[in-house]
Scaffold this motif. Structure first.
Motif, PDB file in Angstrom:
ATOM      1  N   ARG A  75       0.818  -1.018  -0.120  1.00 42.02           N
ATOM      2  CA  ARG A  75       0.005  -0.011  -0.069  1.00 42.02           C
ATOM      3  C   ARG A  75       0.903   1.184   0.089  1.00 42.02           C
ATOM      4  O   ARG A  75       1.977   1.289   0.680  1.00 42.02           O
ATOM      5  CB  ARG A  75      -1.012   0.051   1.278  1.00 42.02           C
ATOM      6  CG  ARG A  75      -1.743   1.233   1.379  1.00 42.02           C
ATOM      7  CD  ARG A  75      -2.645   1.155   2.771  1.00 42.02           C
ATOM      8  NE  ARG A  75      -1.549   1.114   3.828  1.00 42.02           N
ATOM      9  CZ  ARG A  75      -1.201   1.922   4.698  1.00 42.02           C
ATOM     10  NH1 ARG A  75      -1.364   3.227   4.239  1.00 42.02           N
ATOM     11  NH2 ARG A  75      -0.450   1.838   5.629  1.00 42.02           N
ATOM     12  N   ARG A  76       0.428   2.077  -0.856  1.00 43.37           N
ATOM     13  CA  ARG A  76       1.331   3.449  -0.894  1.00 43.37           C
ATOM     14  C   ARG A  76       0.545   4.498  -0.308  1.00 43.37           C
ATOM     15  O   ARG A  76      -0.583   4.482  -0.417  1.00 43.37           O
ATOM     16  CB  ARG A  76       1.672   3.976  -2.641  1.00 43.37           C
ATOM     17  CG  ARG A  76       2.556   2.991  -3.440  1.00 43.37           C
ATOM     18  CD  ARG A  76       3.025   3.175  -4.507  1.00 43.37           C
ATOM     19  NE  ARG A  76       3.682   4.252  -4.306  1.00 43.37           N
ATOM     20  CZ  ARG A  76       4.025   5.069  -5.573  1.00 43.37           C
ATOM     21  NH1 ARG A  76       3.662   4.790  -6.826  1.00 43.37           N
ATOM     22  NH2 ARG A  76       4.937   6.030  -5.423  1.00 43.37           N
ATOM     23  N   ASN A  77       1.230   5.503   0.272  1.00 44.21           N
ATOM     24  CA  ASN A  77       0.434   6.445   0.998  1.00 44.21           C
ATOM     25  C   ASN A  77       1.081   7.803   0.327  1.00 44.21           C
ATOM     26  O   ASN A  77       2.245   8.093   0.483  1.00 44.21           O
ATOM     27  CB  ASN A  77       1.015   6.404   2.541  1.00 44.21           C
ATOM     28  CG  ASN A  77       0.217   7.507   3.238  1.00 44.21           C
ATOM     29  OD1 ASN A  77       0.250   8.577   2.963  1.00 44.21           O
ATOM     30  ND2 ASN A  77      -0.158   7.139   4.510  1.00 44.21           N
ATOM     31  N   LEU A  78       0.188   8.431  -0.373  1.00 42.74           N
ATOM     32  CA  LEU A  78       0.641   9.831  -0.840  1.00 42.74           C
ATOM     33  C   LEU A  78       1.012  10.888   0.234  1.00 42.74           C
ATOM     34  O   LEU A  78       2.136  11.595  -0.311  1.00 42.74           O
ATOM     35  CB  LEU A  78      -0.548  10.066  -1.679  1.00 42.74           C
ATOM     36  CG  LEU A  78      -0.276  11.347  -2.760  1.00 42.74           C
ATOM     37  CD1 LEU A  78       0.875  11.370  -3.506  1.00 42.74           C
ATOM     38  CD2 LEU A  78      -1.655  11.981  -3.146  1.00 42.74           C
ATOM     39  N   GLY A  79       0.432  11.046   1.165  1.00 42.07           N
ATOM     40  CA  GLY A  79       1.033  11.824   2.223  1.00 42.07           C
ATOM     41  C   GLY A  79       2.344  11.562   2.696  1.00 42.07           C
ATOM     42  O   GLY A  79       2.821  12.763   2.687  1.00 42.07           O
ATOM     43  N   PHE A  80       2.606  10.441   3.167  1.00 43.18           N
ATOM     44  CA  PHE A  80       4.049   9.919   3.326  1.00 43.18           C
ATOM     45  C   PHE A  80       5.129  10.552   2.037  1.00 43.18           C
ATOM     46  O   PHE A  80       6.074  11.101   2.607  1.00 43.18           O
ATOM     47  CB  PHE A  80       4.336   8.509   3.584  1.00 43.18           C
ATOM     48  CG  PHE A  80       5.586   8.137   3.742  1.00 43.18           C
ATOM     49  CD1 PHE A  80       6.009   8.393   5.151  1.00 43.18           C
ATOM     50  CD2 PHE A  80       6.434   7.497   2.910  1.00 43.18           C
ATOM     51  CE1 PHE A  80       7.523   7.769   5.340  1.00 43.18           C
ATOM     52  CE2 PHE A  80       7.594   7.298   3.083  1.00 43.18           C
ATOM     53  CZ  PHE A  80       8.409   7.297   4.471  1.00 43.18           C
ATOM     54  N   GLU A  81       4.637  10.216   1.080  1.00 40.42           N
ATOM     55  CA  GLU A  81       5.572  10.399  -0.192  1.00 40.42           C
ATOM     56  C   GLU A  81       5.696  11.847  -0.152  1.00 40.42           C
ATOM     57  O   GLU A  81       6.738  12.304  -0.788  1.00 40.42           O
ATOM     58  CB  GLU A  81       5.025   9.666  -1.469  1.00 40.42           C
ATOM     59  CG  GLU A  81       5.288   7.973  -1.287  1.00 40.42           C
ATOM     60  CD  GLU A  81       4.594   7.473  -2.544  1.00 40.42           C
ATOM     61  OE1 GLU A  81       4.539   7.796  -3.442  1.00 40.42           O
ATOM     62  OE2 GLU A  81       4.364   6.084  -2.426  1.00 40.42           O
ATOM     63  N   ILE A  82       4.566  12.596  -0.185  1.00 47.08           N
ATOM     64  CA  ILE A  82       4.823  14.153  -0.383  1.00 47.08           C
ATOM     65  C   ILE A  82       5.812  14.553   0.676  1.00 47.08           C
ATOM     66  O   ILE A  82       6.808  15.394   0.172  1.00 47.08           O
ATOM     67  CB  ILE A  82       3.364  14.674  -0.187  1.00 47.08           C
ATOM     68  CG1 ILE A  82       2.711  14.350  -1.560  1.00 47.08           C
ATOM     69  CG2 ILE A  82       3.657  16.195  -0.026  1.00 47.08           C
ATOM     70  CD1 ILE A  82       1.264  14.889  -1.286  1.00 47.08           C
ATOM     71  N   LEU A  83       5.777  14.304   1.928  1.00 47.02           N
ATOM     72  CA  LEU A  83       6.546  14.737   2.860  1.00 47.02           C
ATOM     73  C   LEU A  83       7.928  14.523   2.662  1.00 47.02           C
ATOM     74  O   LEU A  83       8.848  15.136   2.638  1.00 47.02           O
ATOM     75  CB  LEU A  83       6.174  14.382   4.319  1.00 47.02           C
ATOM     76  CG  LEU A  83       6.949  14.568   5.430  1.00 47.02           C
ATOM     77  CD1 LEU A  83       7.071  16.588   5.522  1.00 47.02           C
ATOM     78  CD2 LEU A  83       6.317  14.555   6.891  1.00 47.02           C
ATOM     79  N   LEU A  84       8.164  13.052   2.299  1.00 43.94           N
ATOM     80  CA  LEU A  84       9.551  12.393   2.135  1.00 43.94           C
ATOM     81  C   LEU A  84      10.010  13.207   0.839  1.00 43.94           C
ATOM     82  O   LEU A  84      11.355  13.382   0.894  1.00 43.94           O
ATOM     83  CB  LEU A  84       9.437  10.949   1.803  1.00 43.94           C
ATOM     84  CG  LEU A  84      10.673  10.413   1.976  1.00 43.94           C
ATOM     85  CD1 LEU A  84      11.628  10.422   3.182  1.00 43.94           C
ATOM     86  CD2 LEU A  84      10.608   8.810   1.610  1.00 43.94           C
ATOM     87  N   ASP A  85       9.426  13.548  -0.205  1.00 44.68           N
ATOM     88  CA  ASP A  85       9.937  13.976  -1.200  1.00 44.68           C
ATOM     89  C   ASP A  85      10.331  15.541  -0.831  1.00 44.68           C
ATOM     90  O   ASP A  85      11.606  15.914  -1.234  1.00 44.68           O
ATOM     91  CB  ASP A  85       8.936  14.128  -2.341  1.00 44.68           C
ATOM     92  CG  ASP A  85       9.538  14.749  -3.547  1.00 44.68           C
ATOM     93  OD1 ASP A  85      10.542  14.234  -4.213  1.00 44.68           O
ATOM     94  OD2 ASP A  85       8.925  15.650  -4.068  1.00 44.68           O
ATOM     95  N   ASN A 128       4.717   5.015   5.733  1.00 41.91           N
ATOM     96  CA  ASN A 128       4.876   3.971   4.489  1.00 41.91           C
ATOM     97  C   ASN A 128       4.288   2.654   4.502  1.00 41.91           C
ATOM     98  O   ASN A 128       3.732   2.301   5.422  1.00 41.91           O
ATOM     99  CB  ASN A 128       6.452   4.026   3.956  1.00 41.91           C
ATOM    100  CG  ASN A 128       7.399   3.265   4.956  1.00 41.91           C
ATOM    101  OD1 ASN A 128       6.856   2.589   5.910  1.00 41.91           O
ATOM    102  ND2 ASN A 128       8.646   3.569   4.722  1.00 41.91           N
ATOM    103  N   SER A 129       4.617   1.764   3.536  1.00 41.72           N
ATOM    104  CA  SER A 129       3.923   0.490   3.564  1.00 41.72           C
ATOM    105  C   SER A 129       4.451  -0.390   4.553  1.00 41.72           C
ATOM    106  O   SER A 129       3.518  -1.413   5.145  1.00 41.72           O
ATOM    107  CB  SER A 129       4.209  -0.234   2.155  1.00 41.72           C
ATOM    108  OG  SER A 129       5.610  -0.485   1.956  1.00 41.72           O
ATOM    109  N   ILE A 130       5.469  -0.227   5.433  1.00 39.01           N
ATOM    110  CA  ILE A 130       5.929  -1.018   6.430  1.00 39.01           C
ATOM    111  C   ILE A 130       5.744  -0.324   7.790  1.00 39.01           C
ATOM    112  O   ILE A 130       6.517  -0.774   8.650  1.00 39.01           O
ATOM    113  CB  ILE A 130       7.440  -1.478   6.028  1.00 39.01           C
ATOM    114  CG1 ILE A 130       8.307  -0.347   5.989  1.00 39.01           C
ATOM    115  CG2 ILE A 130       7.532  -2.321   4.838  1.00 39.01           C
ATOM    116  CD1 ILE A 130       9.869  -0.851   5.928  1.00 39.01           C
ATOM    117  N   GLY A 131       5.120   0.622   7.778  1.00 38.99           N
ATOM    118  CA  GLY A 131       4.749   1.489   9.112  1.00 38.99           C
ATOM    119  C   GLY A 131       5.618   2.435   9.598  1.00 38.99           C
ATOM    120  O   GLY A 131       5.513   3.058  10.772  1.00 38.99           O
TER     121      GLY A 131
END
Length: 120
Positions: A5-15, A40-43
Motif C-alpha cells: 500500500r502506498r501512502n501519498l501523504g508520506f511520499e509528499i513529505l519524504l519528497d 509508508n507500507s511498512i509502518g
C-alpha cells in the motif's frame, strides 16, 4: 499477491524532505500536520525513515514540527550501530522499551555493530 500500500501523504513529505529547503518543508507540514503521522507500507513515519538514512537535520526538523519518534527508529539505529542517531533520538525525547533495547543490542552484536553501540 498484492502490491504494498502506498501512502501519498508520506511520499509528499519524504519528497519535500529530500528536495526542498527546511522552510518549504515547514510550510508543507503546517498546511497539513497529519503528514507527520503518515507512514509508508511498512509502518515507518518520515522521521523514522530519515533516522534510518542518517538524515540528522531532517530528523531534528521533523521533531521540532511535532513528529512522533517511533520506537522502531531507536531500535533500528541500535541494531545498525548508529550511536550518534541513537543519542539524537534520545535527546529529542525518544523512548524504547527495555525488551526492545535488549533485542536490538543482541541483533547489533550479530551484525558486528554491537561494539559501536554498547557504550551508550
Amino acid at each position: 499477491m498484492s502490491l504494498p500500500r502506498r501512502n501519498l501523504g508520506f511520499e509528499i513529505l519524504l519528497d519535500a524532505l529530500r528536495r526542498e529547503s527546511p522552510e518549504k518543508v515547514t510550510n508543507i507540514v503546517k498546511s497539513d500536520v497529519s503528514l507527520l503521522k503518515q507512514t509508508n507500507s511498512i509502518g515507518e513515519n518520515a522521521l523514522t525513515w530519515c533516522a534510518l538514512e542518517l538524515m540528522y537535520d531532517q530528523v531534528e526538523l521533523l521533531r521540532s514540527l511535532g513528529s512522533p519518534i517511533q520506537e522502531q527508529a531507536l531500535s533500528e539505529a541500535i541494531q545498525h550501530g548508529n550511536s550518534d542517531m541513537v543519542n539524537l533520538l534520545l535527546e529529542l525525547g525518544g523512548n524504547i522499551s527495555e525488551y526492545s533495547a535488549e533485542q536490538s543490542i543482541r541483533i547489533a552484536k550479530g551484525f558486528d555493530s554491537g561494539d559501536r553501540i554498547l557504550h551508550i
